[in-house]
Design a protein around this motif. Structure first.
Motif, PDB file in Angstrom:
ATOM      1  N   GLY A 161       0.831  -1.201   0.000  1.00 12.43           N
ATOM      2  CA  GLY A 161       0.000   0.000   0.000  1.00 12.43           C
ATOM      3  C   GLY A 161       0.861   1.245   0.000  1.00 12.43           C
ATOM      4  O   GLY A 161       2.072   1.191  -0.204  1.00 12.43           O
ATOM      5  N   THR A 162       0.244   2.394   0.245  1.00  8.66           N
ATOM      6  CA  THR A 162       0.973   3.657   0.305  1.00  8.66           C
ATOM      7  C   THR A 162       1.789   3.724   1.588  1.00  8.66           C
ATOM      8  O   THR A 162       1.322   3.335   2.652  1.00  8.66           O
ATOM      9  CB  THR A 162      -0.005   4.843   0.257  1.00  8.66           C
ATOM     10  OG1 THR A 162      -0.770   4.773  -0.954  1.00  8.66           O
ATOM     11  CG2 THR A 162       0.735   6.175   0.292  1.00  8.66           C
ATOM     12  N   VAL A 163       3.017   4.214   1.473  1.00 10.02           N
ATOM     13  CA  VAL A 163       3.895   4.355   2.633  1.00 10.02           C
ATOM     14  C   VAL A 163       4.138   5.841   2.879  1.00 10.02           C
ATOM     15  O   VAL A 163       4.653   6.553   2.012  1.00 10.02           O
ATOM     16  CB  VAL A 163       5.232   3.627   2.427  1.00 10.02           C
ATOM     17  CG1 VAL A 163       6.162   3.876   3.620  1.00 10.02           C
ATOM     18  CG2 VAL A 163       5.009   2.128   2.238  1.00 10.02           C
ATOM     19  N   TYR A 164       3.743   6.309   4.067  1.00 10.23           N
ATOM     20  CA  TYR A 164       3.990   7.683   4.486  1.00 10.23           C
ATOM     21  C   TYR A 164       5.200   7.710   5.412  1.00 10.23           C
ATOM     22  O   TYR A 164       5.445   6.753   6.152  1.00 10.23           O
ATOM     23  CB  TYR A 164       2.769   8.252   5.205  1.00 10.23           C
ATOM     24  CG  TYR A 164       1.567   8.372   4.309  1.00 10.23           C
ATOM     25  CD1 TYR A 164       1.367   9.502   3.526  1.00 10.23           C
ATOM     26  CD2 TYR A 164       0.630   7.341   4.223  1.00 10.23           C
ATOM     27  CE1 TYR A 164       0.268   9.605   2.675  1.00 10.23           C
ATOM     28  CE2 TYR A 164      -0.473   7.435   3.387  1.00 10.23           C
ATOM     29  CZ  TYR A 164      -0.640   8.560   2.619  1.00 10.23           C
ATOM     30  OH  TYR A 164      -1.723   8.658   1.769  1.00 10.23           O
ATOM     31  N   VAL A 165       5.949   8.799   5.354  1.00 13.28           N
ATOM     32  CA  VAL A 165       7.152   8.942   6.188  1.00 13.28           C
ATOM     33  C   VAL A 165       7.061  10.257   6.936  1.00 13.28           C
ATOM     34  O   VAL A 165       6.994  11.336   6.327  1.00 13.28           O
ATOM     35  CB  VAL A 165       8.439   8.915   5.343  1.00 13.28           C
ATOM     36  CG1 VAL A 165       9.672   8.980   6.257  1.00 13.28           C
ATOM     37  CG2 VAL A 165       8.493   7.666   4.470  1.00 13.28           C
ATOM     38  N   GLY A 166       7.043  10.181   8.261  1.00 17.27           N
ATOM     39  CA  GLY A 166       7.070  11.370   9.102  1.00 17.27           C
ATOM     40  C   GLY A 166       8.470  11.567   9.655  1.00 17.27           C
ATOM     41  O   GLY A 166       8.975  10.697  10.372  1.00 17.27           O
ATOM     42  N   VAL A 167       9.114  12.679   9.298  1.00 18.65           N
ATOM     43  CA  VAL A 167      10.495  12.938   9.714  1.00 18.65           C
ATOM     44  C   VAL A 167      10.495  13.955  10.858  1.00 18.65           C
ATOM     45  O   VAL A 167       9.887  15.020  10.746  1.00 18.65           O
ATOM     46  CB  VAL A 167      11.349  13.472   8.545  1.00 18.65           C
ATOM     47  CG1 VAL A 167      12.745  13.853   9.018  1.00 18.65           C
ATOM     48  CG2 VAL A 167      11.425  12.426   7.437  1.00 18.65           C
ATOM     49  N   PHE A 168      11.194  13.605  11.950  1.00 16.26           N
ATOM     50  CA  PHE A 168      11.304  14.466  13.111  1.00 16.26           C
ATOM     51  C   PHE A 168      12.763  14.847  13.326  1.00 16.26           C
ATOM     52  O   PHE A 168      13.656  13.994  13.296  1.00 16.26           O
ATOM     53  CB  PHE A 168      10.765  13.755  14.362  1.00 16.26           C
ATOM     54  CG  PHE A 168       9.271  13.574  14.345  1.00 16.26           C
ATOM     55  CD1 PHE A 168       8.447  14.466  15.014  1.00 16.26           C
ATOM     56  CD2 PHE A 168       8.705  12.516  13.648  1.00 16.26           C
ATOM     57  CE1 PHE A 168       7.074  14.292  14.985  1.00 16.26           C
ATOM     58  CE2 PHE A 168       7.329  12.342  13.625  1.00 16.26           C
ATOM     59  CZ  PHE A 168       6.511  13.240  14.297  1.00 16.26           C
ATOM     60  N   GLN A 169      12.998  16.152  13.541  1.00 24.22           N
ATOM     61  CA  GLN A 169      14.343  16.681  13.750  1.00 24.22           C
ATOM     62  C   GLN A 169      14.397  17.529  15.009  1.00 24.22           C
ATOM     63  O   GLN A 169      13.397  18.076  15.459  1.00 24.22           O
ATOM     64  CB  GLN A 169      14.769  17.545  12.551  1.00 24.22           C
ATOM     65  CG  GLN A 169      14.906  16.792  11.245  1.00 24.22           C
ATOM     66  CD  GLN A 169      16.176  15.955  11.166  1.00 24.22           C
ATOM     67  OE1 GLN A 169      16.938  15.880  12.134  1.00 24.22           O
ATOM     68  NE2 GLN A 169      16.412  15.334  10.021  1.00 24.22           N
TER      69      GLN A 169
END
Length: 247
Positions: free
Chosen positions: A236-244
C-alpha cells in the motif's frame, strides 16, 4: 558469492509476479526441485499437513478501523521536536514510517496505528543536527510519501562498483513532500535509500552497511530496505514522518 533468500524476500517475489508467466514457471521449477529430494513423497502428499492448511481459505477478518482525521503516531520521544504538521491520510494496507533523527531510528505502524517494528535509521546531512534549511544538511522535517522505487538489487544483486551503487545501495525511493517542507527551504530530491560512499566498495553494498550521513536523504541498512520497507511499499501507500531536533 551466494545471496541466501529470506522467507520475506521469497514471498515478496512471489507476490510481485502473481499470475505472471515467470511465477507459473517458478512454481513448476520449485515443485521439480522438491520432488528430486529424498523423502519428497511425504512433502508432496495431498494430505500433508501443510497442503491441507494451504488449501483452507481463512475467514475474512473484520475491517480494521482507520483513525478518523488520519494517522500521527508520534510519542513522547518526539516531544519538542520539529515534525509533520499533517496527519497521514492512511487507508487499509498503508504504512506510516516514523523517523526520529535524534534517536537514529525508524518505527513502522500499520494504518490503524499498530506498532510493527523498529530499525536503525539516519536522516542526517552535512552540518549541525538542528539545520535542515541549507543544501546537504539534515532531512527537512515533515510528512512525505514514498514515490518512485529504484530496485537496483533486483536488477543485479552483485553489481560492479559504481557511484550509484555505492551512494544509494540496494534500493532507493523518491520521497514526495506533502507539506512543502523541501521547497520552503529551496531544496529538492530527498530520498530514502541505503548504501554509503563513505563505506567504500564492496562495503556500501553489504546487507548491514555502516550508516553514514547523506546529503540530506534518509538512510537505512540495505537489508532493512529489502526486508522491512519494500513489502510495505508493495502492499500500500507508505507515508514517512520525519522528526528533527529544533534549534
Amino acid at each position: 558469492m551466494t545471496s541466501p533468500m529470506t522467507p520475506e524476500r521469497f514471498q515478496d517475489r512471489f507476490d510481485a509476479f502473481r499470475g505472471e508467466p515467470q511465477q507459473v514457471s517458478g512454481v513448476w521449477t520449485l515443485h521439480a526441485a522438491i520432488a528430486a529430494l529424498p523423502g519428497s513423497e511425504a512433502v508432496l502428499d495431498e494430505q500433508a499437513p501443510w497442503a491441507l492448511t494451504f488449501s483452507q481459505k481463512p475467514a475474512a477478518p473484520p475491517a480494521s478501523a482507520v483513525p478518523s482525521g488520519g494517522l500521527d503516531p508520534r510519542g513522547s520521544e518526539e516531544a519538542g521536536m520539529a515534525g509533520p504538521q499533517l496527519a497521514a491520510p492512511v487507508q487499509p494496507g498503508d504504512t506510516y514510517l516514523l523517523v526520529n533523527d535524534r534517536d537514529e531510528d525508524m518505527e513502522a505502524y500499520d494504518h490503524t496505528g499498530r506498532f510493527l517494528w523498529k530499525i536503525p535509521c539516519l536522516a542526517r546531512g552535512q552540518g549541525a543536527d538542528t539545520d535542515w534549511s541549507q543544501t546537504s544538511t539534515d532531512t527537512p522535517p515533515g510528512l512525505y510519501r514514498l514515490g518512485q522505487l529504484y530496485a537496483d538489487y533486483e536488477q543485479n544483486p552483485n553489481p560492479p562498483c559504481s557511484d550509484t551503487a555505492m551512494g544509494y545501495g540496494w534500493y532507493s525511493f523518491d520521497m514526495e513532500e506533502l507539506e512543502g517542507q523541501e521547497v520552503a527551504v529551496g531544496r529538492a530530491g530527498i530520498m530514502l535509500h541505503g548504501g554509503g560512499s563513505a563505506c567504500g566498495w564492496p562495503g556500501a553494498w553489504a546487507p548491514q552497511q555502516p550508516l553514514h550521513p547523506t546529503l540530506g536523504c534518509v538512510r537505512l541498512h540495505n537489508a532493512d530496505l529489502r526486508d522491512k520497507v519494500l513489502p510495505r511499499y508493495r502492499q500500500g501507500t507508505v507515508y514517512v514522518g520525519v522528526f528533527q531536533e529544533k534549534k
